[in-house]
Design a protein around this motif. Sequence first.
Motif, PDB file in Angstrom:
ATOM      1  N   ARG A  34      18.624   8.530  -0.349  1.00  0.00           N
ATOM      2  CA  ARG A  34      17.535   9.381  -0.533  1.00  0.00           C
ATOM      3  C   ARG A  34      17.852  10.983  -0.174  1.00  0.00           C
ATOM      4  NH1 ARG A  34      13.085   8.132   3.319  1.00  0.00           N
ATOM      5  NH2 ARG A  34      14.453   9.747   4.799  1.00  0.00           N
ATOM      6  N   ASP A  35      18.422  10.962   0.851  1.00  0.00           N
ATOM      7  CA  ASP A  35      18.606  12.290   1.495  1.00  0.00           C
ATOM      8  C   ASP A  35      19.757  12.958   0.720  1.00  0.00           C
ATOM      9  OD1 ASP A  35      16.577  11.809   3.187  1.00  0.00           O
ATOM     10  OD2 ASP A  35      17.880  11.221   5.044  1.00  0.00           O
ATOM     11  N   ALA A  37      19.956  12.675  -2.429  1.00  0.00           N
ATOM     12  CA  ALA A  37      19.382  12.755  -3.995  1.00  0.00           C
ATOM     13  C   ALA A  37      19.492  14.319  -4.512  1.00  0.00           C
ATOM     14  CB  ALA A  37      18.054  12.502  -4.043  1.00  0.00           C
ATOM     15  N   TYR A  38      19.783  14.470  -5.841  1.00  0.00           N
ATOM     16  CA  TYR A  38      19.454  15.729  -6.460  1.00  0.00           C
ATOM     17  C   TYR A  38      18.260  15.910  -7.305  1.00  0.00           C
ATOM     18  CZ  TYR A  38      21.002  19.618  -9.349  1.00  0.00           C
ATOM     19  OH  TYR A  38      20.652  20.817 -10.157  1.00  0.00           O
ATOM     20  N   ALA A  39      17.130  16.267  -6.668  1.00  0.00           N
ATOM     21  CA  ALA A  39      15.988  16.546  -7.288  1.00  0.00           C
ATOM     22  C   ALA A  39      15.305  17.896  -7.113  1.00  0.00           C
ATOM     23  CB  ALA A  39      15.009  15.337  -6.518  1.00  0.00           C
ATOM     24  N   GLN A  43      11.530  17.925  -6.513  1.00  0.00           N
ATOM     25  CA  GLN A  43      11.325  17.442  -5.077  1.00  0.00           C
ATOM     26  C   GLN A  43      11.072  16.445  -4.508  1.00  0.00           C
ATOM     27  OE1 GLN A  43       9.739  21.608  -3.381  1.00  0.00           O
ATOM     28  NE2 GLN A  43      11.186  22.397  -4.263  1.00  0.00           N
ATOM     29  N   ASN A  45      12.714  13.119  -3.563  1.00  0.00           N
ATOM     30  CA  ASN A  45      13.902  12.256  -3.478  1.00  0.00           C
ATOM     31  C   ASN A  45      13.782  10.800  -3.233  1.00  0.00           C
ATOM     32  OD1 ASN A  45      14.682  14.842  -3.157  1.00  0.00           O
ATOM     33  ND2 ASN A  45      15.793  14.510  -1.296  1.00  0.00           N
ATOM     34  N   SER A  61      21.017   7.196  -5.852  1.00  0.00           N
ATOM     35  CA  SER A  61      19.875   8.265  -5.623  1.00  0.00           C
ATOM     36  C   SER A  61      19.427   8.902  -6.816  1.00  0.00           C
ATOM     37  CB  SER A  61      20.136   9.227  -4.706  1.00  0.00           C
ATOM     38  OG  SER A  61      21.272  10.084  -5.148  1.00  0.00           O
TER      39      SER A  61
END
Length: 160
Positions: A34-35, A37-39, A43, A45, A61
């Motif tokens: 999760r940390d 993730a590309y979001a 925003q 994740n 992720s």
Amino acid sequence: MKLINITSELELYDALEEMPQDVFDLMQKAFDARDNAYAPYSQFNVGAAILLENGEVVIGSNQENASYPSGLCAERTAFFYAGAKYPGVRMKKVAISAKSLKHAVAAPVSPCGACRQVMAEYEVNQEENIELYFMGETGKVLKAKSVKDLLPLIFDRNIL
């Protein structure tokens, strides 16, 4: 006309610390995913970790894209990677965690419909239930004993 009642039974845990050690460890891997993730757009994740029957853990992720439909959820990223890297190896458990960079997420966040359908396909193909554990960043954890608990009227190959 006949009324049909469809129910699902999920287990609710007050905190991750109540989970068995293997689920706790799997969720920690979902946190790590999760940390990463590309979001940048939502925003929001999400990380997923799958425990395979051979003991391997596969993570995924969410990966967003400026062309929104081109992104992919964490669950599908992990499932497709597991299917590509370990074809035919059964999936035992999945841990999913979501975190917003805008606000706290303390309630469990369940997989979207598309992810449920993908997970259902793998569960049907392996002819064995896949346990799902999902949560927000902190707080309660929900457990489903099968994907069918989240998607009771699955569309699968038996319909075709």
